[in-house]
Design a protein around this motif. Structure first.
Motif: not given
Length: 188
Positions: A146-167
């Motif tokens: 499963s390496r190369g697949v982000p952990v849930l926290d990182l996935y959500l952080a990347q999604e937040a950035e993609r959606l231009r949310k303040q983090t």
């Protein structure tokens, strides 16, 4: 799915705030089991705070630095000789096995076993025992696949950035690192 415990807490205010507990596993292992109310809360939120800011290069650098033994010390100096030898043999075994553990999809994305082994276990002889223990626990066939697949926290952080949310982050690296580094050898 609506019957599942979502681990989502709502703080009733205007606008509402949410508190969601995540785990550090590849998001693909758990995403299908996260109830819609949690996904909807994330989508509707404008500001998202994480445990640590895993998208910040300083955070990653500080996490790497905090894992190291004091300057001039090596793991061989602090571990009993028999444990050190067993660890070294185990890591040689893992390095040998990793090519057979990797998926065709990983290879298709240009991920090579030697690179992956070095990314996970590189500089292991300079790490504190607690971090080596955590590293060894993640050097399994299931985890490697499963390496190369982000952990849930990182996935959500990347999604937040993609959606231009303040983090932001609620903890600093030191707040996570120092307690682990404070464990004595018998606790580890």
């Amino acid at each position: 799915q609506s019957e599942l415990n979502s681990f989502l807490w709502t703080i009733k205010r205007d606008p509402p705030s949410y508190f969601f507990g995540t785990i550090h596993v590849p998001y693909t292992r758990v995403w299908d089991f996260i109830p819609e109310n949690s996904k909807k809360a994330f989508q509707q939120s404008h500001i998202v705070y994480f445990e640590l800011d895993l998208t910040d290069p300083y955070t990653i650098s500080a996490l790497t630095s905090c894992q190291l033994l004091p300057q001039g010390e090596n793991l061989q100096d602090v571990l009993p000789r028999d444990i050190y030898r067993r660890l070294k043999r185990h890591l040689e075994y893992v390095k040998l096995m990793m090519p057979s553990w990797m998926t065709p999809d990983q290879r298709g994305k240009g991920l090579y076993a030697d690179y992956l082994f070095n990314a996970i276990a590189g500089n292991w002889e300079r790490k504190r025992p607690v971090w080596v223990m955590l590293m060894v626990n993640s050097l399994t066939e299931v985890d490697i696949k499963s390496r190369g697949v982000p952990v849930l926290d990182l996935y959500l952080a990347q999604e937040a950035e993609r959606l231009r949310k303040q983090t932001g982050a609620v903890e600093r690296v030191e707040e996570q690192c120092h307690p682990l580094n404070g464990l004595n050898f018998s606790q580890v």
